[in-house]
Scaffold this active site. Sequence first.
Site, PDB file in Angstrom:
ATOM      1  CG  ASP A   1       1.503   6.056 -29.035  1.00 41.80           C
ATOM      2  OD1 ASP A   1       1.908   6.725 -28.157  1.00 41.80           O
ATOM      3  OD2 ASP A   1       0.568   6.435 -29.646  1.00 41.80           O
TER       4      ASP A   1
ATOM      5  CG  ASP B   1     -10.231 -11.030 -44.499  1.00 42.53           C
ATOM      6  OD1 ASP B   1     -10.526 -11.909 -45.199  1.00 42.53           O
ATOM      7  OD2 ASP B   1      -9.861 -10.111 -44.929  1.00 42.53           O
ATOM      8  N   GLY B   2     -11.985 -12.477 -40.469  1.00 39.38           N
ATOM      9  CA  GLY B   2     -12.015 -12.862 -38.843  1.00 39.38           C
ATOM     10  C   GLY B   2     -12.137 -14.008 -38.526  1.00 39.38           C
TER      11      GLY B   2
END
Length: 268
Positions: free
Chosen positions: A150, A45-46
């Site tokens: 965050d 997928d990367g």
Amino acid sequence: MRVGIFSNNVRRSLEVKAALTRRFLERHFIIDDENPEVVVTIGGDGTLLSAFHKYIDMLDKIRFVGVHTGHLGFYTDWRDDEIDDLVISLQSDNGQSVSYPLLDVFVTYKDSNKRDVFTALNEATIRRISSTMVTDIFIGGEFFERFRGDGLCVSTPTGSTAYNKSLGGAVVHPTLDVLQLTEVSSINNRVFRTLSSPMIIAPKDWITIEPEGAADFILTVDSDSYHKLKIKEIKFKISKKKIHFAKYRHTHFWHRVQTAFIGDEDAD
């Protein structure tokens, strides 16, 4: 047919790329990485994410096909031992595709009139480097809440199974033209309140955030990150563009989810 081949640098992927190139040339395909009709990615997928950003200005002209050389990915339909079948499928190509929504991100800055526009396949996130992020959130132009925590994640349906899922977000079928807004470690007590729940946003609505404070924000767009930004405002909206995958045997979405996160119960 003009075919581009985009591979990661893992040895097995490079071997598959070489073998696939030979088979394409034997069957009179044109290898064209600059102006392809179909882009075959080899890796995971990367790798497909990297190919997506490389060809982002050509998305209306090309279709993607993913060959995985590791574990099954959400964007890869073919195994590395099936390249002969893939070539045969490409030879009988009829132009069919399946299309998924993308995310546009519009960023304006406090110290200039410059505006950057990014497009994400999976998600975009915003957070501060050194302390709690405080930001006003608007949905469809109306104030919704003041967030303290965050950070925030805005994801596409295909991105809902990535970072969004690890934050407790919902898994969304990729044929739905929606965005998902998920909080990252929000602060909730007697003084500060947020919804503290993932939200599914309709395609006509913008998500706008106006962060407060210092110039130490980090923006991520898929795997790319931008540091120490003096952000005035970020707008998120479903893009007019879509990513197109060649529909030779596009794997059923819920089968992908089952395989990735549940697996075969009989294997236990």
